[in-house]
Structure formats: structure tokens, C-alpha cells
Design an enzyme around this catalytic site. Structure first.
Site, mmCIF file in Angstrom:
data_model
loop_
_atom_site.group_PDB
_atom_site.id
_atom_site.type_symbol
_atom_site.label_atom_id
_atom_site.label_comp_id
_atom_site.label_asym_id
_atom_site.label_seq_id
_atom_site.Cartn_x
_atom_site.Cartn_y
_atom_site.Cartn_z
ATOM 1 N N LYS A 112 -13.330 -5.767 9.770
ATOM 2 C CA LYS A 112 -13.980 -4.781 8.892
ATOM 3 C C LYS A 112 -15.455 -4.630 9.255
ATOM 4 C CE LYS A 112 -10.851 -6.124 5.184
ATOM 5 N NZ LYS A 112 -10.724 -7.068 4.062
ATOM 6 N N ASP A 134 -10.212 -11.271 9.587
ATOM 7 C CA ASP A 134 -10.069 -10.031 8.819
ATOM 8 C C ASP A 134 -11.446 -9.453 8.476
ATOM 9 O OD1 ASP A 134 -8.316 -8.228 6.947
ATOM 10 O OD2 ASP A 134 -9.886 -9.030 5.650
ATOM 11 N N GLU A 163 -2.062 -14.733 1.820
ATOM 12 C CA GLU A 163 -0.783 -14.592 2.525
ATOM 13 C C GLU A 163 -0.168 -15.973 2.746
ATOM 14 O OE1 GLU A 163 0.423 -11.670 3.699
ATOM 15 O OE2 GLU A 163 -1.292 -10.480 3.059
ATOM 16 N N ARG A 189 11.234 -0.886 7.529
ATOM 17 C CA ARG A 189 12.261 -1.592 8.309
ATOM 18 C C ARG A 189 13.612 -1.564 7.614
ATOM 19 N NH1 ARG A 189 8.756 -6.746 9.670
ATOM 20 N NH2 ARG A 189 8.562 -6.475 7.435
ATOM 21 N N VAL A 215 0.833 -1.212 0.000
ATOM 22 C CA VAL A 215 0.000 0.000 0.000
ATOM 23 C C VAL A 215 0.868 1.263 0.000
ATOM 24 C CG1 VAL A 215 -1.907 1.192 1.118
ATOM 25 C CG2 VAL A 215 -1.778 -1.293 1.260
HETATM 26 N N1 LIG Z 1 -2.288 -5.047 0.800
HETATM 27 C C1 LIG Z 1 -3.554 -4.661 0.645
HETATM 28 O O1 LIG Z 1 -4.139 -4.854 -0.422
HETATM 29 C C2 LIG Z 1 -4.280 -3.976 1.769
HETATM 30 C C3 LIG Z 1 -5.624 -3.611 1.595
HETATM 31 C C4 LIG Z 1 -6.300 -2.933 2.600
HETATM 32 C C5 LIG Z 1 -5.636 -2.654 3.772
HETATM 33 N N2 LIG Z 1 -4.339 -3.044 3.942
HETATM 34 C C6 LIG Z 1 -3.672 -2.719 5.196
HETATM 35 O O2 LIG Z 1 -2.609 -1.823 4.914
HETATM 36 C C7 LIG Z 1 -1.551 -2.031 5.836
HETATM 37 C C8 LIG Z 1 -0.259 -2.303 5.061
HETATM 38 O O3 LIG Z 1 -0.446 -3.451 4.261
HETATM 39 P P1 LIG Z 1 0.613 -3.889 3.134
HETATM 40 O O4 LIG Z 1 -0.063 -4.964 2.370
HETATM 41 O O5 LIG Z 1 1.095 -2.697 2.409
HETATM 42 O O6 LIG Z 1 1.759 -4.518 4.030
HETATM 43 P P2 LIG Z 1 3.254 -4.874 3.592
HETATM 44 O O7 LIG Z 1 3.367 -4.965 2.123
HETATM 45 O O8 LIG Z 1 3.651 -6.044 4.428
HETATM 46 O O9 LIG Z 1 4.086 -3.597 4.069
HETATM 47 C C9 LIG Z 1 4.304 -3.303 5.416
HETATM 48 C C10 LIG Z 1 5.370 -2.240 5.501
HETATM 49 O O10 LIG Z 1 5.571 -1.903 6.870
HETATM 50 C C11 LIG Z 1 6.959 -1.829 7.123
HETATM 51 N N3 LIG Z 1 7.232 -2.109 8.526
HETATM 52 C C12 LIG Z 1 7.015 -3.239 9.219
HETATM 53 N N4 LIG Z 1 7.409 -3.086 10.505
HETATM 54 C C13 LIG Z 1 7.878 -1.828 10.603
HETATM 55 C C14 LIG Z 1 8.463 -1.091 11.640
HETATM 56 N N5 LIG Z 1 8.605 -1.600 12.872
HETATM 57 N N6 LIG Z 1 8.847 0.185 11.395
HETATM 58 C C15 LIG Z 1 8.710 0.733 10.168
HETATM 59 N N7 LIG Z 1 8.166 0.066 9.128
HETATM 60 C C16 LIG Z 1 7.770 -1.209 9.346
HETATM 61 C C17 LIG Z 1 7.586 -2.851 6.200
HETATM 62 O O11 LIG Z 1 8.959 -2.530 6.025
HETATM 63 P P3 LIG Z 1 9.935 -3.395 5.047
HETATM 64 O O12 LIG Z 1 9.351 -3.215 3.671
HETATM 65 O O13 LIG Z 1 11.255 -2.742 5.171
HETATM 66 O O14 LIG Z 1 9.866 -4.796 5.543
HETATM 67 C C18 LIG Z 1 6.744 -2.675 4.946
HETATM 68 O O15 LIG Z 1 7.255 -1.646 4.139
HETATM 69 C C19 LIG Z 1 -2.009 -3.164 6.753
HETATM 70 O O16 LIG Z 1 -2.622 -2.639 7.882
HETATM 71 C C20 LIG Z 1 -3.050 -3.888 5.898
HETATM 72 O O17 LIG Z 1 -4.016 -4.568 6.676
HETATM 73 C C21 LIG Z 1 -3.649 -3.687 2.960
#
Ligand SMILES: NC(=O)c1ccc[n+]([C@@H]2O[C@H](COP(=O)([O-])OP(=O)(O)OC[C@H]3O[C@@H](n4cnc5c(N)ncnc54)[C@H](OP(=O)(O)O)[C@@H]3O)[C@@H](O)[C@H]2O)c1
Length: 433
Positions: A208, A204, A193, A47, A16
Site C-alpha cells: 500500500k 501488505d 488470516e 471458483r 469484497v
Molecule cells: N477483505 C478485505 O477487507 C479487503 C480489503 C481491501 C482489499 N482487499 C483485496 O480485495 C481482494 C479480494 O479480497 P477478499 O477478502 O474478498 O478475498 P476472498 O474473500 O478470499 O475472496 C476471493 C474470491 O476470489 C475467488 N477466486 C479465487 N480464485 C479464483 C479463480 N481462479 N477464478 C475465479 N475466482 C477465484 C474466490 O472464489 P470462491 O469463493 O469460490 O473460493 C473468492 O470468491 C484481494 O485482492 C484483497 O487484497 C480485501
């Protein structure tokens, strides 16, 4: 004089976070026109600083420390895209609210568990807290309920809230393949996942649903009150039998105000949806939400429930609202005025049910099951089929009940609980009316 930009910090640069950077880059000019001022990323954090994310980060400051990120004097709003109900995301959210800055998040788990605390902090600080992307990805359903349907008393909100489950169920339907097989494929395609438990066990969708119910019914978020059942026990045979009856199986989150608005019913469960219902046509990773208003009638919101583009679209819509000066209560109604609704007792509801038993292949078993139904006052509308279960030596018996209290079905299953004839616990699905 040009209006001052809204300056944001981006925490989390994954799916995202990357989408938000791309969206603000591609659509920056039109967003600035619509928002009345530019939206500019000032600083970012994740991270691993060294990771190539396919986007140019050289224009932004990097902060390893999330507390420093939120505290930067050149940051107006923090965008939290890390995930997880607690841990670094929650610490960052609390810090941001404590500083009186705005927060935009896509984190349904955090809002479902801590939304009330964060909303109270936001209201106290007079700062915006927004989470459109937390529910149904790119679909503007929170806006739809908060703004578009704001004049209505809503009676029910329900829908397909998890794209992974919907992909699995609709692929099982299209191909006749079984759950485990389709789950593996969904993981390989990136629809599920590596650890799919949150999705396939219904958690999940429950996050919501609890958020939607709070927004729709003006009540506090009550995640602990959601009855949750996932899709892991659905077999290809259930889907085939539902199809033969004119139904498809979908994981449905359902919230309803009961007893004159004093009780809240919230349940996530696979349901048989009639093929004529709009939710039956929702295939693949799509999400859809139905809201029934006393003046609007039935509203249907449908679209991509996940993915970098759609989710970023919802995140940036929140930023545009903030840039325009919208700092209203996060749940529409101030936290102190939200209703505290007791959980409704699901067993007092009435409806039709699909029951499926896997039984030992021996005479008298069917009679035992139908006797338990009779003794519990459950009337059987159709005994769908008696045929070989997937595993050798066992037989699958499926039936649909007439309309009746859920309590009756629970009683019948209780009567059968110790029966040596049942090879596995029965599966009970509700029929969506
Ligand atoms: N993916 C979707 O389609 C979607 C849809 C709706 C809502 N969401 C929500 O959006 C949020 C993000 O989802 P995502 O899919 O984008 O997750 P993601 O791809 O796993 O990305 C998570 C990010 O958070 C970073 N991170 C993790 N721990 C951290 C820390 N301690 N300090 C700083 N950064 C940290 C990671 O860093 P690194 O990259 O360096 O590991 C990564 O860049 C979640 O709450 C999810 O439920 C996602």
C-alpha cells in the site's frame, strides 16, 4: 432517453465481492443518480459455483472461465476481487486491458508488483484502471491525494496501513498481553488470516505504501525499494516501556522525497508514536494516512481499512467515476512521465531510536552495551529500565537515543553482533517526530 447502464463483470465473490453486490443492491438508485446512469452487474465468476454466498446470484450470468468473462460483449468494466499479485488476477487484468475495457481492482499486491505494466496498457487502450480499494480499504485516500491535494507538492506520506497489525498492537497495549496470544485471538475474530505472514511481516503495508508514494510523488511504483520490518518481535514489555515514556507503538509506513526530489525513502516499521500525535489515537483495525502538502499543510485520512462494506464502498466509488467518464491516467501522471526515483539510503537519515536488548543475566553486560554506543558515537537519552525478560534467566534492557544518524546505531549494533551477552538480536524502533 435514459442513459445506458455501465455493465460490469464481477470476478471474485468473497468478502469484497459479496459487499459490492450488497452495496449495488441497497444503494442502486442513489448511485444511478450520482453516476448519471445505473451500474449493473451482468456476469460473475468465482471458483465454486455451488457455494452459498448469502447474496442472490440468480440475476447474473455465471462464467467459469475468467477470459470469457472479460470478453463478454455485454461487459464494459471488469471488477477484479480475487487477490494475489500474479496468477488468475493478473491474467484477468492483462486480458481486460488488452481488450480495451475498464478494470477496477482492490488488489494491492498486483498493483504494487504490476501496476506500471497495467497502467501503460490502460493508457494505450484509453481505458480506465482504478484501485482506490487497494489502499486503506474504505478510506478515499487515493482520491484525496490525486484530486483533493492535487495542487500540492507533497513532502511526506505516512500512516497506519494494516488493520491486522494495528488491532494486534493496540490490543497488546490495552490488555498487556503478548504478541502470540493476541494474534491467536485476532485470527479467531477474523481480523487476521489463517496465514498472517503478509500482514504481520509488513508486506501488505509495504504494497500500500508503494502505491501511495507513486500517486503522491508522481513516481513509478517502487515496491522493491521499500524497507520492510513487521511486528513479530514486539513484546508486551516494549509496549509497556514505550507507554512509560508517553508513546504507543504502531506499524508505520513512511514515504518521503529526499535530496530535492531525486530520491525516494520508503519504509514500513514499527515506530514509537508520541501520544499527542493523531496516529496514536488510531486503535483497533482502523487505518489512517497523513499527507503533508506545501500549501494544504497536514491532511489526515482515517477510517476502516478493510471489511466488506468499506472496501465495497471504495470499489463502487471507482465504478461511479468510470460511469461519469473519468478515464485519466491511473497514476495521475502518464506512465511515461512518472519520475524514476532512486532509493534513498535509510542509513543517512537522522532521528531518535528505541533499542531493546535481551541479554544474559550477568554483571558487565550493561557496560558492554553502553560502551558500544559510546564508541559508535550514539548518545543515550534514557536507559528505560533493566528488568526480567519474559523468559527466565534473561534480562531486558531498553534505551532511547538522542537525535542522531541511523548509521551510528547500526554501527553500535555491529560492534555488539558477536557479543555472547546478547541472547537475541536487538530490536530497533524509530521514534516518529
Ligand atoms: N477483505 C478485505 O477487507 C479487503 C480489503 C481491501 C482489499 N482487499 C483485496 O480485495 C481482494 C479480494 O479480497 P477478499 O477478502 O474478498 O478475498 P476472498 O474473500 O478470499 O475472496 C476471493 C474470491 O476470489 C475467488 N477466486 C479465487 N480464485 C479464483 C479463480 N481462479 N477464478 C475465479 N475466482 C477465484 C474466490 O472464489 P470462491 O469463493 O469460490 O473460493 C473468492 O470468491 C484481494 O485482492 C484483497 O487484497 C480485501
Amino acid at each position: 432517453m435514459a442513459a445506458a447502464p455501465l455493465r460490469i463483470a464481477l470476478a471474485g465473490l468473497g468478502t469484497v465481492g459479496g459487499g459490492v453486490i450488497r452495496l449495488l443492491t441497497v444503494n442502486g438508485a442513489l448511485i444511478a443518480r450520482r453516476a448519471g446512469r445505473p451500474i449493473e452487474i451482468v456476469a460473475v465468476s468465482a471458483r465454486d459455483r455451488a457455494r452459498d454466498r448469502g447474496v442472490d446470484l440468480s440475476r447474473y450470468e455465471w462464467e467459469d472461465d475468467l477470459a470469457l468473462l472479460a470478453g463478454r460483449p455485454d461487459v464494459d468494466v471488469v471488477v477484479e476481487l480475487i487477490g494475489g499479485s500474479d496468477g488468475p488476477a493478473l491474467a484477468l487484468a492483462r486480458r481486460t486491458m488488452g481488450l480495451g475495457k475498464g478494470l477496477v481492482t482492490a488488489n494491492k499486491a498486483m498493483i504494487a508488483h504490476h501496476g506500471m505494466e497495467l497502467a501503460a496498457m490502460a493508457e494505450q487502450a484509453g481505458a480506465p484502471l482504478k484501485f482506490e480499494a487497494a489502499v486503506a480499504g474504505g478510506i478515499p485516500v487515493i482520491k484525496g491525494l490525486r484530486e483533493g491535494a492535487a495542487a500540492n507538492a507533497l513532502t511526506r506520506i505516512y500512516g497506519i496501513l494494516n488493520g491486522t497489525c494495528n488491532y494486534i498492537l493496540s490490543t497488546m497495549e490495552d490488555t498487556g498481553r503478548d504478541f502470540a496470544d493476541v494474534l491467536k485471538e485476532a485470527q479467531a475474530l477474523g481480523y487476521a488470516e489463517a496465514d498472517p505472514a503478509f500482514d504481520i511481516e509488513g508486506t501488505d503495508a509495504a504494497h500500500k505504501l508503494a502505491i501511495l508514494a507513486a500517486i503522491g510523488f508522481g513516481a513509478g511504483v517502487a515496491f522493491d525499494q521499500v524497507e520492510v520490518d513487521g511486528i513479530t518481535r514486539i513484546r508486551a514489555a516494549d509496549i509497556a516501556r514505550a507507554q512509560a515514556l508517553g508513546y504507543v507503538i504502531r506499524l508505520i509506513g513512511m514515504a518521503e522525497c529526499e535530496e530535492g526530489g531525486t530520491r525516494l525513502f520508503q519504509r514500513v516499521q514499527p515506530c514509537l508514536v508520541p501520544r499527542s500525535h493523531p496516529l496514536a489515537a488510531v486503535d483497533g483495525a482502523t487505518n489512517a494516512v497523513v499527507a503533508e502538502g506545501n500549501f494544504s499543510g497536514r491532511l489526515l485520512f482515517q477510517g476502516a481499512g478493510a471489511g466488506d462494506g468499506p472496501t465495497a464502498s471504495a470499489v463502487v466509488a471507482d465504478l461511479i467515476d468510470i460511469a461519469r467518464g473519468d478515464t485519466g491516467p491511473p497514476f495521475s501522471v502518464p506512465v511515461a512521465e512518472l519520475e524514476h526515483l532512486a532509493a534513498a539510503d535509510g542509513a543517512t537519515r537522522t532521528g531518535r531510536a528505541y533499542l531493546r536488548f535481551i541479554v544474559a543475566d550477568r554483571p558487565g553486560v550493561l557496560a558492554e552495551i553502553t560502551a558500544a554506543m559510546r564508541d559508535a558515537g550514539v548518545s543515550i537519552e534514557s536507559l528505560i529500565q533493566q528488568g526480567q525478560a519474559d523468559d527466565g534467566g534473561e534480562v531486558l534492557v531498553a534505551m532511547v537515543t538522542h537525535e542522531g544518524p541511523e548509521r551510528g546505531v547500526a554501527h553500535a549494533l555491529e560492534l555488539l553482533r558477536e557479543s555472547p551477552s546478547l541472547a537475541r538480536p536487538p530490536l530497533v524502533l524509530r521514534l516518529l517526530d
